[in-house]
Design an enzyme around this catalytic site. Structure first.
Site, mmCIF file in Angstrom:
data_model
loop_
_atom_site.group_PDB
_atom_site.id
_atom_site.type_symbol
_atom_site.label_atom_id
_atom_site.label_comp_id
_atom_site.label_asym_id
_atom_site.label_seq_id
_atom_site.Cartn_x
_atom_site.Cartn_y
_atom_site.Cartn_z
ATOM 1 N N ARG A 1 1.725 3.824 -3.392
ATOM 2 C CA ARG A 1 1.209 5.339 -3.194
ATOM 3 C C ARG A 1 2.681 6.236 -3.393
ATOM 4 O O ARG A 1 2.539 7.233 -3.938
ATOM 5 C CB ARG A 1 0.781 5.427 -1.829
ATOM 6 C CG ARG A 1 -0.584 5.160 -1.424
ATOM 7 C CD ARG A 1 -0.959 5.152 -0.118
ATOM 8 N NE ARG A 1 -2.539 4.885 0.063
ATOM 9 C CZ ARG A 1 -3.063 3.541 0.132
ATOM 10 N NH1 ARG A 1 -2.399 2.632 -0.316
ATOM 11 N NH2 ARG A 1 -4.385 3.506 0.202
ATOM 12 N N SER B 1 0.931 -1.271 -0.151
ATOM 13 C CA SER B 1 0.018 -0.049 -0.033
ATOM 14 C C SER B 1 0.882 1.202 -0.008
ATOM 15 O O SER B 1 0.637 2.167 -0.869
ATOM 16 C CB SER B 1 -0.982 -0.129 1.026
ATOM 17 O OG SER B 1 -1.697 -1.098 1.312
ATOM 18 N N ASP C 1 -8.913 -7.180 4.707
ATOM 19 C CA ASP C 1 -8.153 -8.084 4.008
ATOM 20 C C ASP C 1 -7.624 -9.225 4.888
ATOM 21 O O ASP C 1 -7.057 -10.300 4.588
ATOM 22 C CB ASP C 1 -6.776 -7.510 3.651
ATOM 23 C CG ASP C 1 -6.791 -6.468 2.403
ATOM 24 O OD1 ASP C 1 -8.120 -6.756 1.700
ATOM 25 O OD2 ASP C 1 -6.219 -5.442 2.302
ATOM 26 N N HIS D 1 -13.209 -8.356 -5.031
ATOM 27 C CA HIS D 1 -11.708 -8.392 -5.064
ATOM 28 C C HIS D 1 -11.310 -9.180 -6.185
ATOM 29 O O HIS D 1 -11.962 -9.278 -7.142
ATOM 30 C CB HIS D 1 -11.279 -8.428 -3.517
ATOM 31 C CG HIS D 1 -11.344 -7.465 -2.547
ATOM 32 N ND1 HIS D 1 -10.410 -7.036 -1.588
ATOM 33 C CD2 HIS D 1 -12.125 -6.164 -2.552
ATOM 34 C CE1 HIS D 1 -10.669 -6.007 -0.757
ATOM 35 N NE2 HIS D 1 -11.968 -5.466 -1.553
ATOM 36 N N ARG E 1 -14.415 -13.164 -2.303
ATOM 37 C CA ARG E 1 -13.583 -13.773 -1.452
ATOM 38 C C ARG E 1 -14.480 -14.618 -0.058
ATOM 39 O O ARG E 1 -14.056 -15.670 0.368
ATOM 40 C CB ARG E 1 -12.673 -12.663 -0.629
ATOM 41 C CG ARG E 1 -11.324 -12.597 -1.393
ATOM 42 C CD ARG E 1 -10.530 -11.741 -0.837
ATOM 43 N NE ARG E 1 -9.235 -11.143 -1.446
ATOM 44 C CZ ARG E 1 -8.424 -10.326 -1.282
ATOM 45 N NH1 ARG E 1 -8.747 -9.376 -0.411
ATOM 46 N NH2 ARG E 1 -7.471 -10.297 -2.394
ATOM 47 N N SER F 1 -14.723 0.709 -1.884
ATOM 48 C CA SER F 1 -13.277 0.595 -1.956
ATOM 49 C C SER F 1 -12.994 2.110 -1.256
ATOM 50 O O SER F 1 -13.218 3.210 -1.993
ATOM 51 C CB SER F 1 -12.544 0.249 -2.938
ATOM 52 O OG SER F 1 -11.371 0.475 -2.825
#
Length: 447
Positions: A45, A41, A329, A356, A360, A184
């Site tokens: 970024r 992450s 997650d 995702h 899931r 999201s």
């Protein structure tokens, strides 16, 4: 057997020729320590923000995975000079003056959401963006809609609302937009990263709640470290970004807290002890809230000044319900170890993980059922009941989903004969995952 999208695998995937893995229970108590790879992450970024800045930035501790590989390749095609040397990556930003190009983003959700706004700030240029099969099934319309409101010219090339798409550089005018983060939080982060380059301030009014809202704070903190001028309330109902280009920075990237949780779960599951050498509880990465879940299940957690340590117990505690919305997650991680608890565990508020890399919720319920575990599936979660998983005749599918693979692998450290198809999908976030398991004494057979 679900076929994976081979085109989305990068040269940083170490298991190109491996079709299945078989894991074996530990012969002795787990007692070890590991150094974790960098945060996915934070890496993507930081790469995009550094590319938007003018002049040279330096990132230390960058994750080398499929997602970060495709980010680097896309930025290079846009004219950004990037040099990866060991743990250090240098980026010569070009202020958003991108070269026209055709781009491929693989299955990288962060890249799919963050790059689009970054391209839209350019005053000229044309780009066509292709994504992997799985990424092309994940909606991008919420972000495209607000970018269009701010002046972007974006066209879908096949299916409305999904990749692939084309974008023409018009710049962003600025103004006020409404944006939901209920599917999201990356839509919000994608607009935020681009917003300092709009002509006038960008005000985002957030509609409803934000799933994993801590990732928006993570974006805001990183933007501010690169010089962005941002105002926001702690509820993230309104965010204002003022026109201020990023300035180059040298940044040390944290280890990946999401990856850390699999190794913490391993110790919890096997009555072992593990120390994570390069992550602390002060991180703003939300998945480390799993520490409190492990404590609820009876484990002992030590939060050191430079490490985290977890010691498991002989019997994990269950019998509770928990919202995993802010650390969704890890919903599969908890589901995978839940059969070994002394009571049922109910996971709620994670409907968005159906959209995702795989559905899931459905996938983990199917896998646990195949292993002989009773589960109740509902719209936004599942209940997992205690039981002893039994190996299946055929390998379990990982559905080209790294989190499915890593979560199911945990069961293989307790149940002899568990096999997984397509283990290479872990390269999306942690290419060295199975090697790290071996380093800790887990026997892994590659086939």
């Amino acid at each position: 057997m679900t076929r994976f999208d081979e085109n989305a695998r990068s040269p940083w995937t170490p298991l190109h020729d491996v079709k299945t893995v078989e894991l074996f229970p530990l012969n002795q108590r787990l007692d070890g320590s590991i150094t974790l790879p960098g945060s996915k992450s934070l890496t993507n970024r930081a790469l995009i923000i550094s590319a938007l800045a003018n002049s040279d930035s330096m990132l230390t501790g960058m994750l080398k995975s499929d997602d970060t590989y495709w980010c680097i390749q896309a930025l290079k095609r846009l004219g950004v000079q990037i040099n990866v040397q060991g743990e250090t990556t240098s980026i010569r930003g070009i202020g958003g003056q991108w070269k026209s190009s055709s781009l491929y983003i693989g299955a990288a959700g962060t890249l799919a959401r963050f790059l689009l706004g970054a391209l839209a700030i350019s005053r000229s240029g044309n780009w066509e963006i292709e994504a992997s099969q799985s990424m092309s099934k994940r909606p991008i319309e919420p972000l495209v809609g607000v970018l269009r409101e701010l002046g972007a010219t974006i066209h879908y090339l096949r299916r409305e609302g999904f990749y692939p798409l084309s974008i023409h550089g018009n710049g962003l005018a600025g103004g006020t937009v409404r944006l939901s983060g209920q599917m999201s939080s990356q839509y919000i982060s994608g607009l935020l990263i681009a917003a300092p380059y709009a002509d006038t301030p960008v005000t985002i009014t957030v509609q409803g709640s934000i799933v994993q809202h801590a990732y928006v704070f993570l974006t805001l903190h990183l933007m501010k470290s690169f010089g962005a001028q941002v105002e926001y309330d702690q509820q993230l109902q309104t965010i204002v970004v003022h026109p201020t280009p990023y300035t180059c920075q040298d940044i040390d990237l944290e280890a990946d807290a999401s990856t850390a949780c699999y190794f913490l779960a391993l110790a919890a599951l096997t009555k072992g002890r593990i120390r994570l050498n390069n992550l602390t509880a002060s991180t703003t990465q939300p998945d480390l809230h799993m520490l409190t879940v492990f404590e609820k299940m009876g484990c002992t957690v030590t939060r050191g000044s430079s490490f985290i340590e977890l010691e498991g117990v002989s019997q994990l505690k269950g019998g509770f319900q928990i919202s995993m919305n802010e650390m969704s997650d890890q919903a599969l991680t908890l589901a995978a170890i839940a059969p070994f608890a002394d009571g049922p565990i109910t996971i709620t508020d994670v409907e968005h993980i159906r959209y995702h890399e795989s559905d899931r919720i459905a996938v983990i319920c199917e896998a646990l059922t195949r292993l002989g575990i009773q589960v109740d599936e509902f719209e936004d979660g599942l209940t997992v009941y205690p039981g002893t998983p039994k190996p299946t005749l055929h390998p379990l599918s990982t559905y080209d989903d790294h989190r499915v693979a890593m979560s199911l692998s945990l069961i293989g450290t307790k149940v002899k004969g568990l096999r997984l198809n397509d283990p290479g999908c872990v390269a999306k976030t942690c290419p060295s995952y199975f090697q790290l398991l071996e380093q800790l004494g887990i026997q892994v057979h590659y086939q």
